[in-house]
Enzyme design. Sequence first.
Site, PDB file in Angstrom:
ATOM      1  N   ASP A 119       0.910  -5.274  12.709  1.00 21.53           N
ATOM      2  CA  ASP A 119      -0.421  -5.548  13.261  1.00 21.53           C
ATOM      3  C   ASP A 119      -1.402  -5.968  12.158  1.00 21.53           C
ATOM      4  OD1 ASP A 119      -0.039  -3.636  16.014  1.00 21.53           O
ATOM      5  OD2 ASP A 119       1.013  -2.986  14.225  1.00 21.53           O
ATOM      6  N   PHE A 120      -1.245  -5.375  10.971  1.00 23.97           N
ATOM      7  CA  PHE A 120      -2.212  -5.602   9.894  1.00 23.97           C
ATOM      8  C   PHE A 120      -2.013  -6.952   9.207  1.00 23.97           C
ATOM      9  CE2 PHE A 120      -1.680  -0.728   9.224  1.00 23.97           C
ATOM     10  CZ  PHE A 120      -2.301  -0.485  10.438  1.00 23.97           C
ATOM     11  N   HIS A 160      -1.605  -0.680  16.830  1.00 25.63           N
ATOM     12  CA  HIS A 160      -0.679  -0.137  15.832  1.00 25.63           C
ATOM     13  C   HIS A 160       0.754  -0.118  16.343  1.00 25.63           C
ATOM     14  CE1 HIS A 160      -4.509   1.313  14.317  1.00 25.63           C
ATOM     15  NE2 HIS A 160      -3.944   1.688  13.210  1.00 25.63           N
ATOM     16  N   GLU A 215       0.830  -1.198   0.000  1.00 27.48           N
ATOM     17  CA  GLU A 215       0.000   0.000   0.000  1.00 27.48           C
ATOM     18  C   GLU A 215       0.875   1.262   0.000  1.00 27.48           C
ATOM     19  OE1 GLU A 215      -2.287  -0.935   3.511  1.00 27.48           O
ATOM     20  OE2 GLU A 215      -2.909  -2.761   2.481  1.00 27.48           O
ATOM     21  N   GLU A 258      -4.685  -6.981   1.800  1.00 25.23           N
ATOM     22  CA  GLU A 258      -3.490  -7.704   2.244  1.00 25.23           C
ATOM     23  C   GLU A 258      -3.571  -9.196   1.964  1.00 25.23           C
ATOM     24  OE1 GLU A 258      -4.958  -5.371   4.114  1.00 25.23           O
ATOM     25  OE2 GLU A 258      -3.422  -3.960   4.810  1.00 25.23           O
TER      26      GLU A 258
HETATM   27  C1  LIG Z   1      -5.798  -3.934   7.399  1.00 25.05           C
HETATM   28  C2  LIG Z   1      -5.220  -2.572   7.360  1.00 25.05           C
HETATM   29  N1  LIG Z   1      -4.401  -2.244   6.347  1.00 25.05           N
HETATM   30  C3  LIG Z   1      -3.850  -1.013   6.279  1.00 25.05           C
HETATM   31  C4  LIG Z   1      -4.120  -0.084   7.239  1.00 25.05           C
HETATM   32  C5  LIG Z   1      -3.488   1.304   7.185  1.00 25.05           C
HETATM   33  N2  LIG Z   1      -4.517   2.283   6.820  1.00 25.05           N
HETATM   34  C6  LIG Z   1      -5.185   2.979   7.764  1.00 25.05           C
HETATM   35  S1  LIG Z   1      -6.379   3.940   7.110  1.00 25.05           S
HETATM   36  C7  LIG Z   1      -5.977   3.456   5.552  1.00 25.05           C
HETATM   37  C8  LIG Z   1      -6.728   4.006   4.365  1.00 25.05           C
HETATM   38  C9  LIG Z   1      -8.160   3.741   4.447  1.00 25.05           C
HETATM   39  O1  LIG Z   1      -8.785   4.279   3.327  1.00 25.05           O
HETATM   40  P1  LIG Z   1     -10.352   4.381   3.300  1.00 25.05           P
HETATM   41  O2  LIG Z   1     -10.941   3.071   3.674  1.00 25.05           O
HETATM   42  O3  LIG Z   1     -10.743   4.918   1.990  1.00 25.05           O
HETATM   43  O4  LIG Z   1     -10.694   5.398   4.468  1.00 25.05           O
HETATM   44  P2  LIG Z   1     -10.230   6.918   4.648  1.00 25.05           P
HETATM   45  O5  LIG Z   1      -9.000   6.898   5.479  1.00 25.05           O
HETATM   46  O6  LIG Z   1     -10.023   7.501   3.299  1.00 25.05           O
HETATM   47  O7  LIG Z   1     -11.354   7.531   5.371  1.00 25.05           O
HETATM   48  C10 LIG Z   1      -4.926   2.553   5.553  1.00 25.05           C
HETATM   49  C11 LIG Z   1      -4.336   1.948   4.358  1.00 25.05           C
HETATM   50  C12 LIG Z   1      -4.956  -0.474   8.303  1.00 25.05           C
HETATM   51  N3  LIG Z   1      -5.245   0.360   9.294  1.00 25.05           N
HETATM   52  N4  LIG Z   1      -5.499  -1.706   8.332  1.00 25.05           N
END
Ligand SMILES: Cc1ncc(C[n+]2csc(CCOP(=O)(O)OP(=O)(O)O)c2C)c(N)n1
Lengths: 342, 337
Positions: free
Chosen positions: B79-80, B123, B29, B54
């Site tokens: 964690d993810f 996290h 990502e 993932e």
């Molecule tokens: C399983 C997982 N993968 C990656 C992340 C890191 N992460 C946190 S928010 C995010 C983006 C989320 O995008 P979206 O669902 O569009 O929500 P937004 O933040 O735009 O509101 C990512 C990749 C995570 N928290 N959990």
Amino acid sequence: MQPNAEGLYRQMYKSRRFEEAVTQLWNDGHISAEMHLSKGEEAIVAGVLDHVMDGDALALDHRASAPMVMRGIDLALLLKEFMGLEGGLCRGMGGHIHLFSPEHLAASSGIVGATGPAACGFAIAAQHLRPDKVAVAFFGEGAMNQGMLMESINLAAAWSLPVIFVCKDNGTAVTTSSADVTAGDLLTRARGLGAHAVSVDGTDVDEVWSAARDAFVRAREGKGPMFLHATCVHPEGHFLGDPLLRMVRNPVRELRSKVGPLIKAATTGGSSLSERAVSLGSIAGMLGRARETQKHTRDDPIERQRQRLEISDAQRDELERAVDDEVQTAVAAALRGLEAQP
Amino acid sequence: MKTMTFAGAIEDALMKAMSDDPRVVIFGEDVQALRMNLYAKFGEMRVRPTPISESAFLGAAVTAAMAGLRPVVEIMMIDFVAVAIDALVNQAAKLEVFSGGRWKAPMVVRASCGGGYGDGGQHEQTLWGWLAQVPGMKVVVPSNPADAGGLMLSAIEDEGPVLFMEHKLLADYWIDALANAGRINLEYDIPEAGARGEVPKTWEPIPIGEAKMLRDGDDLTMVSLGVSVHRCLQAAEELAKSGVHAGVIDLRTVTPLDTDAICRAVEKTDRLLVVDEDYKHFSLSGELAAIVLEAGLGAKFARVCVEDTIPFDRRREAQALPNVPRIVEAATKLVSR
Ligand SMILES: Cc1ncc(C[n+]2csc(CCOP(=O)(O)OP(=O)(O)O)c2C)c(N)n1
């Protein structure tokens, strides 16, 4: 039934003022780490939450401030939690990404996509224990690529679970344009999984409110889940201090150390010239999108609703002043809590 | 003398590996932003930004590796990995044995880990003991730039799945993005020697599975990894002032564990203090006690670990993570036993 324009405005305004206070506390260093704001999503949250009643459940993502504020959680408890104080909503143990209120059946998670299964479980419990009650899942469009969320939409549809899946689509996940990594169209996708699906302008609280009303009616009648897609903008980017926004707001300071290595990397071998040019183009595109994001004030959901109010300016000022006082009182209480900390 | 940041060393090693071997590809990502220089240099075919999927892209990395690529696949925070754990536990780790040794998955999983900046217990975990428990996985946790670069090269060259864990307190860009985010009024206990340090003129792979003795000491042996190594070195300095001489071993690799180096040192000191930022129970620290017992050593044992879910509150978080006072106290007790 018609939406209550002032009530919705009040909710959105309160969330916004609350988050302004949060931003100040965060800037002052009283709140740690990744502070994701709901700013820009207020109309979606207000339009949905207006239909929530006691016994309904909320599965919240990393932008849980607005839903918690609008669900009526004490503002000082929230601020103290954000500041990691013992007197916070979760005793300072969870923090702003992990907020829980058992009385309101409201639970959040920082794991992208996790609100899908969470809402399904709340809905299953409702089927057994709280007839007519529903569960709401909030998530971003980026989460639509997470397997567990897709599985959850299918589960909810297959079992006719009373779930409302609310997809807050700002088009971007952290730095990635969701269009670049998402195939097909989200409504078609949700329908393919058996959910009823509609799309609305998520900066228009009336539109959200009406679509949500149908979703709640269907769910309460046992007709299964609805996928409610609502577009929005995050003017503060992914979280406070978003690196991309810092770069476009203060290019000289933030880009100085980055440009040299980038040019060097792009000009000293590697893949073909055209491939490298494409990469540089998408990096520029990413920064361009960030620049656009913060220009979107005309789509501000709160300003839109403010224009629509049919009350006198004096009445509006009074409404706003009451909310301002409530937020200020909460901030003062939180700061006292901080001082009392050993 | 050449110095680099921790993150800079990893990037430099990846630059080299990707230049030398076209089979090395990155996916994860936001890599177009997080690995901007590599993305600019090698293009989108080799540095691919993924959807937040993932289980799909980690699973895909396994077969991409089986079919000839050398993927370095990124899980933003360890964690993810929980949402995609099948790819490692049931697929990558099983392949070599299931295929009768005829097929391997040469892949690297790069993930950030660790706490110390108030991001909460979902996290800030390390989870290395949990992941190391499955036969067929290798897990490396560098504590400084030189080891980070050298171990990354070995991880890429390795014929099986290697989990490469990068502590966020050591990698400046993570602290910049997640913790400070433009603010200058916060402090983090960042070990200087871990965040920036000397690196070799040209990168050489550092063998996986070799611990490093960082400090000699006759009274007790501290065994640690990652950020905690630096806490141990600092604690050893303090202990020396009161006449206690502590040795410090940096494991560098969780599995395969350098059992010989540990047992050799503990045989001499008769006291083992494990300092581990992972959970205390059912863990790496427990495993270290077991190997010492199995070797027939009757050493005295203590451990400083994370005992419960990490609190969001930075004041309580600082107590929950291994810190110098906790290490000094545990060491003092151990030598008086
Ligand atoms: C399983 C997982 N993968 C990656 C992340 C890191 N992460 C946190 S928010 C995010 C983006 C989320 O995008 P979206 O669902 O569009 O929500 P937004 O933040 O735009 O509101 C990512 C990749 C995570 N928290 N959990």
